[in-house]
Scaffold this active site. Structure first.
Site, PDB file in Angstrom:
ATOM      1  N   ASP A 335     -31.190  51.108  35.408  1.00  0.00           N
ATOM      2  CA  ASP A 335     -30.781  49.737  35.120  1.00  0.00           C
ATOM      3  C   ASP A 335     -31.053  48.848  36.331  1.00  0.00           C
ATOM      4  O   ASP A 335     -30.777  49.235  37.475  1.00  0.00           O
ATOM      5  CB  ASP A 335     -29.285  49.748  34.777  1.00  0.00           C
ATOM      6  CG  ASP A 335     -28.771  48.400  34.329  1.00  0.00           C
ATOM      7  OD1 ASP A 335     -29.242  47.909  33.304  1.00  0.00           O
ATOM      8  OD2 ASP A 335     -27.888  47.852  35.026  1.00  0.00           O
ATOM      9  N   GLU A 371     -36.051  49.469  34.428  1.00  0.00           N
ATOM     10  CA  GLU A 371     -35.870  48.114  33.922  1.00  0.00           C
ATOM     11  C   GLU A 371     -36.311  47.213  35.070  1.00  0.00           C
ATOM     12  O   GLU A 371     -35.607  47.102  36.082  1.00  0.00           O
ATOM     13  CB  GLU A 371     -34.414  47.843  33.559  1.00  0.00           C
ATOM     14  CG  GLU A 371     -34.212  46.434  33.010  1.00  0.00           C
ATOM     15  CD  GLU A 371     -32.739  46.110  32.754  1.00  0.00           C
ATOM     16  OE1 GLU A 371     -32.467  45.380  31.781  1.00  0.00           O
ATOM     17  OE2 GLU A 371     -31.874  46.572  33.522  1.00  0.00           O
TER      18      GLU A 371
END
Length: 681
Positions: A335, A371
């Site tokens: 993330d 990401e």
């Protein structure tokens, strides 16, 4: 040494934590600034502090103590003392019980309480408010086998709790847990979809943001961790063993497991947040600080983990090794990944942590997904990570949505996205795409809502619809509230089918958000992180079974067409050993698109014809009619071959192709009977 680990390599021997050994437990924590550290030992229920013992300095910030007579299962926490000057990153307060950053198991879930954020001298002992770490006697490592998932496959993004809370075939006591993912009904569904790996949204223990409890809400996604290794007891009452068994069951079915991990921030949040773990041990080392002394906020959550600090890097690597060696996972999704590669405020793809992950003997061959953006400086890094990292591709998401929304001049952009986004990933001689193609994910509108809501509807989040993205590249195909109108329902179904077909027609790795295959809706909420309820829980009973069956057929078609899962960039030339080009881009007449057609603002039709669809070097054609009008399509003929639907019973191009439709045609060799019929007209 388990199979797959290089000889002499010790895959998970961390220096820190509470590790059971023969005759007792060694407790160790790291702090460069604390004047004194203790370990607090609790009773079997974790409610009463039995004793508090000083940890001894061992140098280089290490504080440790071996306590004889204790065994695995002992509940404990740390306490730290030193200067208290939050504006200087010093938060030492012996009244704050601190969860071990290396805890692999905790005895209860985190729960927000204002007393956790009290300043030194203003509050009471927080031991009753926080989980206790459980000293580990780690099981024997699993064999470290090569990942099942390979680039080009289908990743299925799963919110563990929401996925099975309403599934009628799952026993009620098991719903919402990691164990439920191993249920035969779930495994069968995943296999019908052709899932190569499930990507589990965060399963490590997290805490609600402080503004949620007063609103009667709770974090449903898990992107607010406190410690990195311990699994949330709400998701896995059986702890690490539950994850391990589920991974093994899915692996037997040919499905890998990817963990979505959050190393960029923690739930200790900003200066008003709770002191739970790393903040109380050594905030100035574990977190990034701005030059003016404030916590850096490159994540938009209040703090940023100092991924350029050696002690943090070691902890992250130990976490990854832990989940590979003791759970057998295929890989990880990171993330807000630029934070892992930010050095002195700038992103560097060769940063020490990213380099260490790629080169680690245990972690380096795993599936690694970035990401590639955050909200800090140098934040947008799509295409800039180094192999083997795959990357979430928001350009794919946006261009596909724009094309089907009907935006002008999008044919060229659509072709580029279908082909693997060479404009983004063909860098430094890289010959294969690292794109993870997706249309919808946990963050944003569901695939069904994209075609039903022009604007977001986040009122249930309690922020007066101010949260979440304002531009979703979505459209209202009909009038909201007219779900009973047959024409509107059909139009929306057509668009959902078209979006799914486009995804399955895309070269390389694709990702499908759980439930999008059968029309899950969040009623227009594009930021449903705080909705641990029917808004996010998948409605298995009311699912759109026609759309689901369509997706199953698309999955079968993709499995039969190796050209779609191939990650190599297309050249327009015949590959070695073939006489037909790897791709041709055609108009509805079957002619190659010329420059005028490519740039015509009103063109909404396209044919992607791929070579090498099977061992006989047959071609596969994705016939795309993005117009609302029907149209006849023609495909180039080859002597000895004929075109037919890619799946039995599917629509073909013998009749005008309806608007808002994608049809797959495959070229097949003529048999003797078919050739005779063809000669006779």
């Amino acid at each position: 040494m388990p199979p797959g680990i290089p000889a002499g390599y010790r895959p998970y021997q961390p220096r820190f934590g509470g590790i059971a050994r023969q005759g007792g437990i060694r407790f160790a924590a790291w702090s460069s600034a604390a004047s004194r550290l203790w370990v607090s030992i609790f009773d079997e229920q974790g409610n009463r502090e039995i004793e508090r013992l000083d940890l001894m300095r061992e140098g280089e910030g290490v504080h440790a103590l071996f306590v004889a007579g204790l065994a695995a299962g002992t509940r404990y926490g740390f306490r730290a003392d030193g200067d208290y000057a939050p504006e200087q990153g010093l938060w030492f307060d012996p009244d704050k019980l601190l969860v071990d950053p290396y805890a692999v198991e905790i005895d209860r879930s985190y729960a927000y309480d204002d007393r956790l954020a009290a300043r030194r001298g203003e509050g009471t002992d927080t031991a009753p408010l926080v989980p206790k770490a459980i000293a580990a006697d780690l099981p024997k490592p699993v064999p470290v086998l090569p990942p099942l998932f390979q680039p080009g496959g289908l990743i299925y993004e799963v919110p563990v709790r929401a996925f099975t809370m309403l599934h009628p075939d799952i026993p009620k006591r098991q719903r919402g847990t990691i164990a439920a993912l191993a249920h035969p009904a779930i495994v069968e569904h995943l296999k019908k979809l052709g899932v190569g790996a499930v990507e589990l949204m965060p399963v490590t223990a997290s805490i609600d943001e402080r503004h949620l409890p007063p609103l009667g809400l709770r974090n449903a996604w898990g992107y607010n961790p406190v410690t990195f290794m311990a699994i949330d007891p709400r998701l896995a009452p059986g702890g690490l063993k539950e994850l391990r068994q589920t991974v093994a069951t899915l692996r037997e079915a040919g499905i890998g497991v990817i963990l979505d991990l959050v190393f960029n921030h923690t739930g200790e949040s900003d200066r008003l947040g709770p002191t739970l773990s790393m903040r109380g041990l050594d905030s100035s080392a574990y977190y990034q600080y701005a030059p003016d002394g404030r916590l850096a906020n490159d994540t938009g959550t209040g703090n940023t983990v100092a991924c350029d600090h050696p002690i943090v890097q070691g902890m992250i690597l130990d976490t990854l090794r832990h989940f590979v060696c003791h759970a057998g996972v295929d890989g990880f999704r990171f993330d807000l990944a630029p934070i892992l590669g930010r050095v002195e405020g700038r992103f560097d793809a060769a940063a020490p942590l990213l380099k260490a992950i790629r080169g680690d003997p245990v972690v380096g061959d795993r599936v690694l997904i970035a990401e590639p953006w955050d909200v800090g400086p140098d934040a947008y890094q799509l295409g800039n990570f180094l192999p083997p990292f795959l990357e979430w591709n928001d350009k794919y998401r946006d261009d596909v949505r724009r094309f089907w929304r009907g935006d002008r001049g999008m044919v060229g952009a659509l072709a580029t996205r279908l082909a693997g986004s060479s404009d983004v990933f063909a860098k430094a001689g890289q010959g294969a795409s690292r794109s993870v193609n997706f249309i919808a994910a946990h963050d944003g509108m569901t695939l069904a809502d994209i075609v039903a809501y022009e604007h977001k509807h986040n009122e249930a989040n309690g922020e007066h619809n101010r949260d979440g993205h304002n531009e979703n590249l979505s459209w209202n195909n009909g009038v909201e509230g007219e779900a009973g109108d047959a024409a509107v329902a059909k139009a929306r179904l057509d668009d959902r089918r078209a979006l799914l077909a486009t995804l399955f027609a895309s070269r390389g790795t694709i990702m499908l958000a759980a439930g999008d295959e059968f029309g899950r809706t969040q009623n227009g909420n594009n930021n449903a992180y705080a909705q641990d309820n029917e808004i996010t829980w998948l409605d298995w009973t009311g699912r759109d079974q026609a759309l689901e069956q369509c997706t199953f057929l698309l999955a079968a078609m993709r499995r039969s067409a190796p050209a779609l899962s191939d990650t190599r960039f297309l050249t327009g030339q015949p590959p070695a050993g073939s006489e037909i080009s790897d791709v041709a881009w055609l108009s509805e007449t079957g002619e190659p698109l010329d420059e005028t057609a490519w740039h015509h603002p009103e063109r909404h039709r396209l044919v992607m014809m791929l070579g090498g669809a099977d061992d006989e070097d047959c071609r596969l054609a994705a016939v795309i009619n993005g117009d609302r009008r029907k149209c006849m399509f023609t495909l180039p003929a080859r002597e000895g071959f004929f075109w037919s639907p890619a799946t039995a019973g599917a629509a073909d191009i013998s009749q005008p192709v309806p608007g808002r439709t994608v049809i797959f045609m495959v070229e097949r060799k003529m048999g003797r009977a078919h050739a005779e019929e063809n000669r006779n007209g």
